[in-house]
Design a protein around this motif. Structure first.
Motif, PDB file in Angstrom:
ATOM      1  N   ASN A  82      58.681 -23.131 -11.569  1.00  0.00           N
ATOM      2  CA  ASN A  82      59.997 -23.450 -11.008  1.00  0.00           C
ATOM      3  C   ASN A  82      60.669 -24.472 -11.919  1.00  0.00           C
ATOM      4  O   ASN A  82      60.099 -25.532 -12.194  1.00  0.00           O
ATOM      5  CB  ASN A  82      59.874 -24.024  -9.602  1.00  0.00           C
ATOM      6  N   TYR A  83      61.854 -24.151 -12.371  1.00  0.00           N
ATOM      7  CA  TYR A  83      62.610 -25.053 -13.222  1.00  0.00           C
ATOM      8  C   TYR A  83      63.676 -25.743 -12.401  1.00  0.00           C
ATOM      9  O   TYR A  83      64.307 -25.143 -11.538  1.00  0.00           O
ATOM     10  CB  TYR A  83      63.263 -24.302 -14.386  1.00  0.00           C
TER      11      TYR A  83
ATOM     12  N   ASP B  85      67.323 -27.711 -12.067  1.00  0.00           N
ATOM     13  CA  ASP B  85      68.603 -27.785 -12.749  1.00  0.00           C
ATOM     14  C   ASP B  85      69.066 -29.232 -12.694  1.00  0.00           C
ATOM     15  O   ASP B  85      69.309 -29.769 -11.618  1.00  0.00           O
ATOM     16  CB  ASP B  85      69.621 -26.863 -12.059  1.00  0.00           C
TER      17      ASP B  85
END
Length: 123
Positions: free
Chosen positions: A113-114, A116
């Motif tokens: 999971n990145y 933002d």
């Protein structure tokens, strides 16, 4: 204060002043003097040769010490290269991943999971 200068009076020819000049016969070097001068020259030459020999001994000693230090420098440089290579091997990503997986039991995640950075986190 201004007095007239006195002119030198001619010497009385009847009065003879004692003369300090005398005739000196040419001096010949005595055999003892020649020996002493020759001995001094020989002693100076021998002293010079001794000094040159002493200086060469000192230079030879210093050169031996310089050679020893050069060997120590070469050994230190070689050890430094070996240690840098070993450090690079230990810090390689492939080795770190295998250590984490094998020794520590870590596994790669199923999904990543990145985040933002532009959106603020929810309160």
């Amino acid at each position: 204060m201004n007095r007239p200068l006195r002119t030198p009076q001619p010497a009385d020819p009847q009065v003879k002043a004692p003369s300090r000049l005398e005739v000196v016969a040419a001096r010949r070097a005595r055999p003892g003097q020649l020996r002493r001068v020759g001995l001094r020259v020989v002693l100076v030459l021998l002293g010079g040769l001794f000094a040159v020999g002493l200086l060469q001994a000192v230079v030879t000693q210093a050169q031996g010490r310089i050679d020893q230090l050069d060997r120590q420098i070469d050994e230190a440089v070689s050890l430094d290269r070996e240690l840098r290579l070993r450090r690079a091997e230990l810090l390689s990503p492939a080795r770190l991943a295998s250590e984490a997986r094998d020794r520590l039991g870590m596994v790669p995640p199923a999904t990543v999971n990145y985040l933002d950075p532009a959106t603020p986190p929810a309160p």
